[in-house]
Every structure is written in C-alpha cells, then in structure tokens.
Design a protein around this motif. Structure first.
Motif, mmCIF file in Angstrom:
data_model
loop_
_atom_site.group_PDB
_atom_site.id
_atom_site.type_symbol
_atom_site.label_atom_id
_atom_site.label_comp_id
_atom_site.label_asym_id
_atom_site.label_seq_id
_atom_site.Cartn_x
_atom_site.Cartn_y
_atom_site.Cartn_z
ATOM 1 N N ARG A 133 61.777 -15.428 51.610
ATOM 2 C CA ARG A 133 62.561 -14.256 51.196
ATOM 3 C C ARG A 133 61.665 -13.220 50.522
ATOM 4 O O ARG A 133 61.803 -12.024 50.729
ATOM 5 C CB ARG A 133 63.691 -14.665 50.256
ATOM 6 C CG ARG A 133 64.913 -15.190 50.977
ATOM 7 C CD ARG A 133 66.119 -15.235 50.056
ATOM 8 N NE ARG A 133 65.889 -15.952 48.805
ATOM 9 C CZ ARG A 133 66.047 -17.263 48.643
ATOM 10 N NH1 ARG A 133 66.453 -18.014 49.652
ATOM 11 N NH2 ARG A 133 65.824 -17.840 47.472
ATOM 12 N N ARG A 134 60.726 -13.689 49.707
ATOM 13 C CA ARG A 134 59.806 -12.762 49.030
ATOM 14 C C ARG A 134 58.861 -12.109 50.038
ATOM 15 O O ARG A 134 58.526 -10.924 49.903
ATOM 16 C CB ARG A 134 59.012 -13.498 47.961
ATOM 17 C CG ARG A 134 59.851 -13.873 46.767
ATOM 18 C CD ARG A 134 59.063 -14.626 45.737
ATOM 19 N NE ARG A 134 59.907 -14.992 44.616
ATOM 20 C CZ ARG A 134 59.654 -15.983 43.805
ATOM 21 N NH1 ARG A 134 58.562 -16.710 43.952
ATOM 22 N NH2 ARG A 134 60.484 -16.251 42.812
ATOM 23 N N LEU A 135 58.409 -12.871 51.016
ATOM 24 C CA LEU A 135 57.533 -12.313 52.050
ATOM 25 C C LEU A 135 58.240 -11.226 52.844
ATOM 26 O O LEU A 135 57.604 -10.256 53.277
ATOM 27 C CB LEU A 135 57.059 -13.422 53.005
ATOM 28 C CG LEU A 135 56.001 -14.377 52.478
ATOM 29 C CD1 LEU A 135 55.760 -15.505 53.473
ATOM 30 C CD2 LEU A 135 54.713 -13.640 52.188
ATOM 31 N N SER A 140 53.570 -4.276 55.716
ATOM 32 C CA SER A 140 52.667 -4.852 56.718
ATOM 33 C C SER A 140 51.240 -5.092 56.215
ATOM 34 O O SER A 140 50.686 -6.166 56.450
ATOM 35 C CB SER A 140 52.647 -3.957 57.954
ATOM 36 O OG SER A 140 51.843 -4.510 58.943
ATOM 37 N N PRO A 141 50.593 -4.157 55.532
ATOM 38 C CA PRO A 141 49.214 -4.429 55.069
ATOM 39 C C PRO A 141 49.128 -5.613 54.108
ATOM 40 O O PRO A 141 48.191 -6.410 54.177
ATOM 41 C CB PRO A 141 48.799 -3.133 54.362
ATOM 42 C CG PRO A 141 49.704 -2.074 54.885
ATOM 43 C CD PRO A 141 50.969 -2.758 55.262
ATOM 44 N N ARG A 142 50.111 -5.753 53.235
ATOM 45 C CA ARG A 142 50.087 -6.878 52.304
ATOM 46 C C ARG A 142 50.334 -8.210 53.023
ATOM 47 O O ARG A 142 49.777 -9.227 52.620
ATOM 48 C CB ARG A 142 51.116 -6.667 51.200
ATOM 49 C CG ARG A 142 50.713 -5.560 50.264
ATOM 50 C CD ARG A 142 51.658 -5.390 49.136
ATOM 51 N NE ARG A 142 51.175 -4.339 48.250
ATOM 52 C CZ ARG A 142 51.868 -3.821 47.275
ATOM 53 N NH1 ARG A 142 53.089 -4.245 47.034
ATOM 54 N NH2 ARG A 142 51.361 -2.877 46.527
ATOM 55 N N ILE A 143 51.167 -8.185 54.045
ATOM 56 C CA ILE A 143 51.401 -9.412 54.820
ATOM 57 C C ILE A 143 50.115 -9.830 55.528
ATOM 58 O O ILE A 143 49.762 -11.009 55.556
ATOM 59 C CB ILE A 143 52.554 -9.216 55.826
ATOM 60 C CG1 ILE A 143 53.884 -9.109 55.066
ATOM 61 C CG2 ILE A 143 52.602 -10.350 56.845
ATOM 62 C CD1 ILE A 143 55.071 -8.826 55.941
ATOM 63 N N LYS A 144 49.374 -8.858 56.092
ATOM 64 C CA LYS A 144 48.112 -9.168 56.768
ATOM 65 C C LYS A 144 47.094 -9.742 55.780
ATOM 66 O O LYS A 144 46.389 -10.712 56.087
ATOM 67 C CB LYS A 144 47.549 -7.917 57.439
ATOM 68 C CG LYS A 144 48.331 -7.501 58.664
ATOM 69 C CD LYS A 144 47.766 -6.247 59.277
ATOM 70 C CE LYS A 144 48.611 -5.807 60.465
ATOM 71 N NZ LYS A 144 48.148 -4.538 61.037
#
Length: 157
Positions: A133-135, A140-144
C-alpha cells in the motif's frame, strides 16, 4: 350555470389521494426487530469473516474502496453498507450476503466461488500488504530507486 369539468389528465389526477398523504403500512414486529439489528449483524459477521481470512480492516477497506475508518464503523454496526459495497464485502471476505445479513451461519472453511479472483495476494502477511500500500503511493523515480535497492539486498543476484 353548471360548471364544466375539465377532461384533462391533470384534472383526473387531482382527485386522487397523493402518495404524501398515505402512510406506509408497518412491517410485522419480527421483521422490524431484524431490520433494526441488521447493521450490527452485518458488522459482527464481517469481523468474523475478516479475522478468519487473516485480513486487517485496512486490507478490507482498500478492497472495498472505502476509508479504514468507514469500514471500522461498518464492523461496529454504526454504518449500513450500500448494496454495491455489500457485494464487494461478500467477494472480499469470501462469504455470501445471506451470511452477512444473518440468514445463514458462517461456516469455517466456506468461501464464495470466484472470490479468490477478486483480490490476488490476500494470503500475504499484513506487513507485506502494508508495504505494498505504501509503495502504491510512490512516484515512478522513487519506485525505480527502491527496486535497485531491493535487487542489491536479495541474495544470489
């Protein structure tokens, strides 16, 4: 001189009693009692089914598309769910509407066919679901960046 009556539909309707003036007949007492307890019945059965499925209130609320506080009030019997929400509750919790409304007992291993197809990953741990849920809130840049970090942490890569 006699007064001519209008033969229009409006004139014909004006002599009929209105719906506002009619009182709805009250249901039999046993139905009134069950109806007054319906919200608390739905809440108690929903809580039982949720704990049986190993879900948190936040998990169910996310699946229903409501806020966890609203779902909590549903479980406490303070709020009556709408019909579409009731349907999503049945699919999420793996029980039928007849069980949620107190017409049938909830059996321990019982589930609605196709309920597993609605929310994949419900067998995950609560910690894993919270992390997902936090993800979902990250851009997008932080997920990468986080994916690179996880790749470094995993053994054998």
């Amino acid at each position: 001189m006699p007064r001519a009556t209008a033969k229009t539909p409006a004139a014909a309707h004006s002599r009929r009693p209105t719906a506002r003036g009619r009182k709805r007949p009250s249901p039999p007492r046993h139905i009134e009692i069950r109806q007054s307890r319906l919200a608390s019945t739905i809440g108690a059965v929903a809580k039982q089914a949720r704990t049986r499925a190993g879900l948190t209130q936040a998990d169910v609320a996310a699946a229903l598309g409501t806020h966890p506080e609203v779902y909590g009030r549903m479980e406490r019997g303070e709020v009556m769910p709408s019909v579409p929400t009731l349907m999503r509750m049945c699919l999420t919790l793996g029980c039928g509407p007849h069980e949620l409304m107190g017409f049938a007992e909830v059996e321990p291993g019982q589930s609605v066919p196709g309920a597993h197809a609605v929310l994949p990953g419900l067998n995950d741990t609560p910690e894993k679901r919270r992390l997902l849920r936090r993800l979902a809130r990250l851009d997008s840049p932080r997920i990468k960046t986080l994916a690179r970090l996880v790749a470094l942490l995993l053994p054998g890569r």
